[in-house]
Design a protein around this motif. Structure first.
Motif, PDB file in Angstrom:
ATOM      1  N   PHE A  64      57.005  14.222 -27.559  1.00 56.64           N
ATOM      2  CA  PHE A  64      57.977  14.505 -27.247  1.00 56.64           C
ATOM      3  C   PHE A  64      58.385  15.497 -25.855  1.00 56.64           C
ATOM      4  N   ILE A  65      57.544  16.564 -25.955  1.00 58.80           N
ATOM      5  CA  ILE A  65      57.387  17.097 -24.643  1.00 58.80           C
ATOM      6  C   ILE A  65      56.732  16.591 -23.563  1.00 58.80           C
ATOM      7  N   THR A  66      55.309  15.716 -23.458  1.00 57.30           N
ATOM      8  CA  THR A  66      55.285  15.119 -22.678  1.00 57.30           C
ATOM      9  C   THR A  66      55.982  13.858 -22.452  1.00 57.30           C
ATOM     10  N   LEU A  67      56.545  13.752 -22.638  1.00 64.12           N
ATOM     11  CA  LEU A  67      57.880  11.988 -22.164  1.00 64.12           C
ATOM     12  C   LEU A  67      58.532  13.327 -21.702  1.00 64.12           C
ATOM     13  N   THR A  68      59.383  14.143 -21.966  1.00 65.14           N
ATOM     14  CA  THR A  68      60.369  14.702 -21.407  1.00 65.14           C
ATOM     15  C   THR A  68      59.977  15.161 -20.118  1.00 65.14           C
ATOM     16  N   LYS A  69      58.475  15.714 -19.691  1.00 65.90           N
ATOM     17  CA  LYS A  69      58.395  16.255 -18.608  1.00 65.90           C
ATOM     18  C   LYS A  69      58.435  14.858 -17.869  1.00 65.90           C
ATOM     19  N   ILE A  70      57.914  13.548 -18.141  1.00 65.14           N
ATOM     20  CA  ILE A  70      57.570  12.388 -17.552  1.00 65.14           C
ATOM     21  C   ILE A  70      58.828  12.221 -16.948  1.00 65.14           C
ATOM     22  N   LEU A  71      59.556  12.294 -18.238  1.00 63.62           N
ATOM     23  CA  LEU A  71      61.686  11.442 -17.446  1.00 63.62           C
ATOM     24  C   LEU A  71      61.823  12.742 -16.307  1.00 63.62           C
ATOM     25  N   LEU A  72      61.704  13.723 -16.245  1.00 63.58           N
ATOM     26  CA  LEU A  72      62.261  14.291 -15.487  1.00 63.58           C
ATOM     27  C   LEU A  72      61.669  14.413 -13.942  1.00 63.58           C
ATOM     28  N   LYS A  73      59.960  13.375 -14.030  1.00 67.86           N
ATOM     29  CA  LYS A  73      59.111  14.046 -13.140  1.00 67.86           C
ATOM     30  C   LYS A  73      59.594  12.163 -12.196  1.00 67.86           C
ATOM     31  N   SER A  74      60.337  11.834 -13.348  1.00 69.37           N
ATOM     32  CA  SER A  74      60.670  10.370 -11.923  1.00 69.37           C
ATOM     33  C   SER A  74      62.146  10.563 -11.981  1.00 69.37           C
ATOM     34  N   GLY A  75      62.438  11.383 -11.990  1.00 70.01           N
ATOM     35  CA  GLY A  75      63.808  11.377 -11.399  1.00 70.01           C
ATOM     36  C   GLY A  75      64.739  10.517 -12.465  1.00 70.01           C
ATOM     37  N   LEU A  76      65.377  11.235 -13.526  1.00 70.54           N
ATOM     38  CA  LEU A  76      66.283  10.786 -14.603  1.00 70.54           C
ATOM     39  C   LEU A  76      65.514   9.482 -14.958  1.00 70.54           C
ATOM     40  N   GLY A  77      65.090   8.730 -14.627  1.00 67.91           N
ATOM     41  CA  GLY A  77      64.152   8.166 -14.920  1.00 67.91           C
ATOM     42  C   GLY A  77      64.985   6.509 -15.018  1.00 67.91           C
ATOM     43  N   THR A  78      66.170   6.651 -13.658  1.00 63.65           N
ATOM     44  CA  THR A  78      67.236   5.367 -13.535  1.00 63.65           C
ATOM     45  C   THR A  78      66.458   4.822 -12.393  1.00 63.65           C
ATOM     46  N   GLN A  79      66.146   5.627 -11.227  1.00 61.81           N
ATOM     47  CA  GLN A  79      65.128   4.992 -10.230  1.00 61.81           C
ATOM     48  C   GLN A  79      63.804   5.044 -10.118  1.00 61.81           C
ATOM     49  N   GLY A  80      62.936   4.954 -11.065  1.00 61.85           N
ATOM     50  CA  GLY A  80      61.596   4.653 -11.124  1.00 61.85           C
ATOM     51  C   GLY A  80      61.276   4.618  -9.904  1.00 61.85           C
ATOM     52  N   LYS A  81      61.552   2.899  -9.715  1.00 61.43           N
ATOM     53  CA  LYS A  81      61.599   1.842  -9.251  1.00 61.43           C
ATOM     54  C   LYS A  81      60.680   2.515  -7.703  1.00 61.43           C
ATOM     55  N   ARG A  82      62.026   3.487  -7.128  1.00 59.85           N
ATOM     56  CA  ARG A  82      61.720   3.051  -6.064  1.00 59.85           C
ATOM     57  C   ARG A  82      60.673   4.595  -6.082  1.00 59.85           C
ATOM     58  N   ASN A  83      60.559   4.945  -6.701  1.00 62.01           N
ATOM     59  CA  ASN A  83      59.108   6.682  -6.769  1.00 62.01           C
ATOM     60  C   ASN A  83      58.095   6.226  -6.178  1.00 62.01           C
ATOM     61  N   LYS A  84      57.734   4.493  -6.310  1.00 55.98           N
ATOM     62  CA  LYS A  84      56.152   4.348  -6.098  1.00 55.98           C
ATOM     63  C   LYS A  84      56.034   4.705  -4.702  1.00 55.98           C
ATOM     64  N   SER A  85      56.517   4.057  -3.625  1.00 57.48           N
ATOM     65  CA  SER A  85      56.145   3.914  -2.141  1.00 57.48           C
ATOM     66  C   SER A  85      56.264   5.572  -1.510  1.00 57.48           C
ATOM     67  N   GLY A  86      55.031   5.964  -0.997  1.00 53.11           N
ATOM     68  CA  GLY A  86      54.890   7.022   0.243  1.00 53.11           C
ATOM     69  C   GLY A  86      55.724   8.194  -0.560  1.00 53.11           C
ATOM     70  N   LYS A  87      54.428   8.902  -1.953  1.00 51.10           N
ATOM     71  CA  LYS A  87      55.335   9.793  -2.415  1.00 51.10           C
ATOM     72  C   LYS A  87      55.185  11.446  -2.187  1.00 51.10           C
ATOM     73  N   THR A  88      54.576  11.966  -0.643  1.00 53.14           N
ATOM     74  CA  THR A  88      54.381  12.771  -0.544  1.00 53.14           C
ATOM     75  C   THR A  88      55.915  12.405   0.973  1.00 53.14           C
ATOM     76  N   GLY A  89      55.777  11.723   1.426  1.00 55.41           N
ATOM     77  CA  GLY A  89      57.056  12.391   2.289  1.00 55.41           C
ATOM     78  C   GLY A  89      58.327  11.515   1.653  1.00 55.41           C
TER      79      GLY A  89
END
Lengths: 560, 241
Positions: free
Chosen positions: A5-30
């Motif tokens: 549950f904790i791992t999942l929460t962390k991942i979901l938070l990182k991927s921005g609410l989980g609604t925009q996962g697709k957009r985060n794929k490209s160019g992470k640092t920028g």
């Protein structure tokens, strides 16, 4: 269960609410850097709001402290924020629990429904903290400093700050889960997004009116006292009882110095925990049943041959192309909210909201306004104002200013179809003119009813306004033709983050201003004004139309 | 008939995507356009269909120049692009009617064609739904149906088998054969040699924008044996899938 549950929460938070996962794929640092800048800008933009909340809290505190009722501030703000979270929570939860793109990736994993739910729930709670930081945090601090509270107050504040979103969100989640389990609303994702958007806008406008009123009244201590104290039995009271924990949370803060506060605090925490457990338990039972198969193509209403035949009727190319434009505008939620719905909002923003404010002040009232408008001397100016509004409406909806941009990567389709570029451009301009005209008619009709405008002026306004709409519709498409924004992966970027809309809106505002300014200075009577406006806009329209016909197709063909 | 003469296209002033291509696709034949990924297939097709302007050279479709008699030329072909994600918020039937309107198809004719195509691709039941609810293969099928709604003499298909199930793929191949046998032109691109070998009358092989070979299958096999660079290409094409 806890580790997953904790791992999942962390991942979901990182991927921005989980609604925009697709957009985060490209160019992470920028993207990260840009995001940081974005957050900074947002934070700066919110500073004035925070400042005004603090000053409002302080001034209301002073008024209420005179009669020893300053505790009302705490209960009111907790109730208000609970209500807000519940309200937006329904939309939020629907998006995060059911419509987000990560669902399909989570379902095949060996997770219990309650684990997914709890993790997603926690991410929503985290994001609610941001809202709280802006609204509840300043109020609590301002209150604490003002009344010189001790350490206990701040400790309790901290816990309440962390726990407040839980009850409204569990309630919202339970409602959403039941809706999704037993209805097929989930199949109408687009419709839901539109309704959510409309509710959001309505809520925003409503809050605006309420705050305006409150600010007006806060100048008058007596009225403010009446409003806040009578609230206990009215609307606020009812909402307060809707959230079982809110009252205890407020009591615990108001009595933080004695044992009564502690008891209330414990009850609040207990209610929160129980609410959360009910949510998890219920989720374990019904969440998967609602979410599985949501993205399946619904072979819902199998269409019969007869039905298909009836729908298959020949139309002219222009009409068919126009129909396509209109359908896409209405059916794409982001286009609908930005380009179509705005046309219907102007009566509210230009007329109903200012009127609501007039009603609250004594300097100016509706009758005076009506008599000014009824005065024959002002007829020309009123006509010019109506025309300026029409120009603005056509510029603000951004339909023509995004009509090429909205094609995006699919623009090439227009290149191989056997319909001339000129016809396509005409259809696109027409789609903008149709919606702008609807917006103008709505605005003028509302004004006519509210301000009792003379029929002759109304008719002339409609005619001159219609001619004026062509102008901004044509400037819009010309701007977009020369500088279309085609490289987008998300419709939002085509309309919301498109400079062409802003440019055309500025043009329309400048032109609207010039129109009124010119007529005010010319001091012409109604019919002369009408003749001038029709002539000027008529000539401008013809010139722009010729330009579109002459250059438009060529420019369009060069866009690759 | 599709005629390309000396067609070239350069991107950003450097990359030669299409390099002096000359070829003729005759009436009555299925013509396969072969090449690995990034060889210039799609760019060539975009130039033929009027999506891109060539830097130089000429394209004629059934005698109409795509640059000069644009609209006439566009009426001659039905085009299936490589990306079937279009008009996702229109219903299948609305999309077909839109295409039929654009291609001037009378009401009774379009009804008949919608019924026939719907049946052959087993799409009739889904036509009342929005295209965004379709699977990839269904989207491919609705795009093919839209391209064929005006019964065009020339078919131009960019990787048409991608995403189709074996049955629909078979149906499409069957329809391609029928169409060509009636004296029409079928031009399609693929990066799978096997597909080309099965149904094509003639093929052209393109790599790095240049036509390396153009001829019938018999000649192609001969060519592969005698030409080393082509042999490498052949391996690439066969290993691809």
């Amino acid at each position: 269960m806890n580790k997953k549950f904790i791992t999942l929460t962390k991942i979901l938070l990182k991927s921005g609410l989980g609604t925009q996962g697709k957009r985060n794929k490209s160019g992470k640092t920028g993207i990260l850097d840009r995001k940081l800048v974005l957050y900074l800008i947002i934070a700066l933009a919110l500073l004035p709001l925070v400042a005004s909340i603090i000053t409002m809290t302080v001034s209301i505190y002073d008024v209420l402290a005179q009669i020893g009722q300053h505790g009302v501030i705490i209960s009111l703000s907790i109730i208000a924020i609970s209500f807000m979270m519940f309200f937006f929570g329904i939309i939020y939860v629907m998006n995060v629990f059911y419509f987000s793109s990560d669902i399909e990736r989570l379902l095949p994993l060996p997770l219990k429904p309650s684990q997914i739910l709890a993790a997603k729930f926690l991410t929503v709670v985290f994001y609610e903290y941001l809202t709280e930081m802006i609204i509840l945090f300043p109020i609590l601090i301002a209150y604490g400093v003002k009344s010189g509270e001790g350490i206990a107050f701040y400790l309790i504040s901290l816990v309440i700050f962390l726990l407040v979103p839980v009850i409204p969100l569990t309630m919202a989640s339970i409602i959403v889960m039941i809706i999704m389990r037993f209805t097929n609303i989930g199949r109408h994702k687009d419709l839901f997004k539109v309704i959510g958007g409309i509710i959001g806008i309505a809520f925003g406008l409503g809050i605006n009116i309420v705050i305006q009123n409150a600010v007006n009244k806060s100048l008058d201590p007596k009225a403010l006292q009446d409003m806040l104290l009578s609230g206990g039995n009215s609307f606020v009271g009812i909402i307060g009882r809707m959230f079982p924990g809110a009252e205890f949370a407020a009591n615990s803060l108001a009595n933080s110095a004695n044992i009564n506060g502690l008891v209330n605090f414990i009850i609040f925490v207990a209610i929160t925990v129980v609410g959360f457990l009910i949510f998890v338990y219920l989720g374990e039972m019904i969440y998967f049943k609602g979410v599985i198969g949501l993205s399946e193509s619904g072979g819902s209403k199998s269409t019969g041959i007869e039905d298909l035949r009836k729908k298959s009727i020949r139309n002219s190319k222009l009409r068919s192309y126009l129909g396509k434009e209109v359908k896409l505008l209405i059916r794409t939620p982001i286009y609908f909210l930005n380009c179509v719905l705005t046309n219907f909002m102007w009566p509210v923003i230009f007329l109903i909201m200012p009127m609501a404010q007039f009603a609250g002040s004594n300097d100016m009232n509706l009758d005076m306004l009506r008599s000014i408008i009824a005065n024959n001397e002002h007829a020309g100016v009123i006509l010019s104002a109506a025309v300026a509004a029409a120009v603005f409406i056509a510029g603000a909806n951004g339909i023509t200013a995004t009509c090429i941009s909205r094609e995006g990567q699919q623009l090439y389709i227009n290149k191989y179809l056997p319909i001339s570029y000129t016809d396509q451009l005409h259809a696109k301009v027409l789609s903008g003119i149709i919606f702008s005209t609807i917006g103008m008619v709505g605005l003028i009709a509302t004004a006519t009813v509210l301000l009792r405008i003379d029929t002759v002026i109304v008719i002339l306004s409609l005619i001159a306004g219609f001619i004026a709409i062509f102008f901004t519709s044509l400037t819009g498409i010309l701007i977009d033709l020369y500088n279309p924004k085609l490289n987008w992966d998300n419709e939002q970027k085509a309309v919301k983050q498109n400079m062409n809309v802003v440019i055309n809106m500025l043009i329309s505002m400048a032109l609207g201003f010039l129109t009124v300014f010119g007529i005010v200075n010319l001091k012409t009577d109604l019919y002369t004004t009408f003749a001038i406006l029709v002539l000027v806009f008529g000539i401008l329209d013809v010139l722009l139309y010729r330009l579109l016909d002459y250059k438009g197709a060529e420019v369009f063909s060069r866009i690759e | 008939m599709i005629e390309l003469s000396n067609v070239s296209k350069t991107f950003n002033g450097k990359v030669k995507a299409v390099d002096n291509v000359t070829m003729t696709v005759k009436d009555g034949e299925i013509f396969g356009f072969l090449g690995p990924n990034g060889a210039g297939k799609t760019t060539t097709i975009k130039i033929i269909t009027g999506i891109l302007n060539a830097d130089s050279g000429r394209v004629k479709i059934n005698g109409y120049d795509i640059k000069k008699d644009t609209i006439q030329a566009k009426f001659q072909f039905g085009f299936v692009p490589d990306d079937p994600n279009m008009f996702l918020r229109l219903k299948g039937i609305e999309y077909l009617n839109f295409m039929a309107d654009i291609y001037d198809v009378p009401s009774d004719v379009r009804r008949q064609r919608i019924e026939i195509l719907g049946e052959r691709f087993e799409m009739t039941k889904a036509l009342g739904d929005q295209i965004q609810s379709y699977s990839h293969g269904m989207r491919q099928k609705i795009v093919i149906m839209g391209a064929l709604i005006h019964n065009p003499p020339v078919w131009i298909l960019d990787e048409p088998m991608t995403g189709l199930d074996p049955k629909s793929s078979f149906t499409l191949k069957e329809m391609m054969r029928e169409h060509a046998d009636k004296g029409n032109t079928v031009f399609f691109s693929t990066h799978v040699l096997e597909v080309a070998e099965k149904i094509c009358d003639r093929v052209a092989i393109i790599n790095k924008g240049r036509i390396l070979f153009c001829g019938n299958l018999e000649e192609m096999r001969e060519h592969f044996k005698s030409n080393e660079s082509l042999e490498k290409m052949f391996l690439e094409l066969t290993q691809n899938e």
